[in-house]
Design a protein around this motif. Structure first.
Motif, mmCIF file in Angstrom:
data_model
loop_
_atom_site.group_PDB
_atom_site.id
_atom_site.type_symbol
_atom_site.label_atom_id
_atom_site.label_comp_id
_atom_site.label_asym_id
_atom_site.label_seq_id
_atom_site.Cartn_x
_atom_site.Cartn_y
_atom_site.Cartn_z
ATOM 1 N N SER A 90 0.849 -1.189 0.000
ATOM 2 C CA SER A 90 0.000 0.000 0.000
ATOM 3 C C SER A 90 0.881 1.233 0.000
ATOM 4 O O SER A 90 2.036 1.205 0.416
ATOM 5 C CB SER A 90 -0.919 0.003 1.219
ATOM 6 N N GLY A 91 0.330 2.326 -0.496
ATOM 7 C CA GLY A 91 1.072 3.589 -0.526
ATOM 8 C C GLY A 91 2.312 3.497 -1.393
ATOM 9 O O GLY A 91 2.266 3.025 -2.524
ATOM 10 N N ARG A 92 3.445 3.924 -0.848
ATOM 11 C CA ARG A 92 4.694 3.900 -1.609
ATOM 12 C C ARG A 92 5.222 2.488 -1.794
ATOM 13 O O ARG A 92 6.101 2.255 -2.615
ATOM 14 C CB ARG A 92 5.750 4.738 -0.877
ATOM 15 N N ASN A 93 4.723 1.537 -1.026
ATOM 16 C CA ASN A 93 5.218 0.155 -1.110
ATOM 17 C C ASN A 93 4.425 -0.708 -2.084
ATOM 18 O O ASN A 93 4.603 -1.917 -2.110
ATOM 19 C CB ASN A 93 5.182 -0.490 0.271
#
Length: 99
Positions: A90-93
């Motif tokens: 999620s997000g940057r990952n």
């Protein structure tokens, strides 16, 4: 556009240097194309040859058929060997992982 406001994605243009009509169409993913003679290229540079039709109606019919074929090409189901991905994280990952 036709006179009743319905957009048409195929049309006929009069050839500028010869007597006849060129068939043109616009399809999603391919842009504006001219109907070509199948398996024919020029001697000089190997480019495809545009087909010239005797009447405007014949050119419009050919353009409509070519547009339908171009649209149908994009609707084919993926083969079994096609690589599929799913997203994880999620997000940057966030990353794509082979499914």
């Amino acid at each position: 556009m036709t006179s009743n406001g319905i957009p048409r994605d195929f049309w006929a243009e009069q050839h500028p240097n010869r007597t006849g009509w060129l068939a043109r169409y616009q399809a999603p993913g391919v842009g504006v194309r001219t109907v070509k003679v199948p398996d024919a290229v020029t001697r000089e540079n190997g480019k495809p040859v545009a087909e010239i039709f005797p009447t405007k109606v014949a050119a419009e019919i050919a353009a409509a058929r070519a547009k339908d074929e171009a649209e149908d090409r994009g609707r084919q189901p993926l083969p079994r060997s096609a690589k599929m991905f799913r997203s994880t994280g999620s997000g940057r990952n966030r990353r794509a992982v082979s499914a």
